[in-house]
Design an enzyme around this catalytic site. Structure first.
Site, mmCIF file in Angstrom:
data_model
loop_
_atom_site.group_PDB
_atom_site.id
_atom_site.type_symbol
_atom_site.label_atom_id
_atom_site.label_comp_id
_atom_site.label_asym_id
_atom_site.label_seq_id
_atom_site.Cartn_x
_atom_site.Cartn_y
_atom_site.Cartn_z
ATOM 1 N N HIS A 1 2.576 2.960 -1.141
ATOM 2 C CA HIS A 1 1.272 2.462 -0.607
ATOM 3 C C HIS A 1 1.081 2.168 0.692
ATOM 4 C CE1 HIS A 1 0.334 1.160 -4.978
ATOM 5 N NE2 HIS A 1 0.556 2.445 -4.647
ATOM 6 N N SER B 1 -1.617 8.022 -4.625
ATOM 7 C CA SER B 1 -1.998 6.794 -3.995
ATOM 8 C C SER B 1 -1.799 6.369 -2.390
ATOM 9 C CB SER B 1 -1.513 5.144 -4.723
ATOM 10 O OG SER B 1 -1.562 5.576 -5.886
#
Length: 207
Positions: A177, A123
């Site tokens: 992230h 991610s």
């Protein structure tokens, strides 16, 4: 004989294949446990297990986790390859992924008061690809949960969500992230400036 349109000519597709093969290894009884333990990223072992800064990106917690990440990577990764080139895609993916893990390690506690545990998944690297593409093509339209919006608005939406959820206990590495996102923004901006300068030089050279 493989041509330019071969799957293997696309680094995005190679990453997707490797992540998929890796997931199958994770699913093997007994073997999977030791496989994940050896290659997941754990902030407590950053110095003694440096290879995990890369290998954790190829592991995923579930089939849904894998499918979602690979679907997003396919669309954004192939678009970035077209816009910036294969080498730039690889540089952004791995730089974002590595710095995501480092950001997760050193920002989680001081800023969001959470203790970072072991982490797996691509991610953070994908956020970097997402952000870099946004710098290059901010007005491209995408669908977020079936809602059409510009890429730059989608990036702001996801960044805001991760920031607001960073201190939660939902088992998602939001600081990773965000770290990947900022790396991607920086690298995308650099590529954009280089491309603009190159285009300007070619235009001036015609006179």
């Amino acid at each position: 004989m493989e041509g330019k349109n071969s799957i293997l000519a696309s680094p995005t597709m190679v990453i997707i294949i490797l992540c998929t093969l890796s997931f199958f290894l994770e699913m093997i009884p007994y073997v999977g446990y030791f496989y994940v333990s050896a290659f997941q990223f754990d902030p407590n072992y950053l110095v003694t297990r440096p290879w995990t800064l890369v290998t954790y990106m190829f592991l995923h917690t579930s089939l849904l986790h894998l499918l979602f990440n690979m679907l997003v990577l396919y669309f954004f990764g192939t678009a970035l390859e077209t816009r910036a080139g294969n080498r730039q895609l690889l540089a952004i993916f791995f730089t974002s992924g590595i710095l995501s893990a480092i950001g997760y390690t050193f920002l989680s506690g001081p800023i969001f008061n959470i203790s970072p545990g072991p982490m797996i998944g691509a991610s953070g690297a994908i956020y970097g690809v997402f952000a870099a593409l946004t710098m290059l093509e901010p007005d491209v339209h995408v669908y977020v949960y079936f809602i059409p919006m510009k890429l730059k608005h989608a990036l702001v939406l996801f960044a805001l969500f991760d920031f607001l959820m960073a201190g939660s206990s939902d088992m998602i590495a939001h600081t990773a992230h965000l770290s990947g996102l900022f790396v991607g923004l920086y690298m995308g901006l650099r590529i954009k400036k280089i491309q603009e300068n190159t285009a300007r030089s070619r235009y001036i050279g015609r006179w």
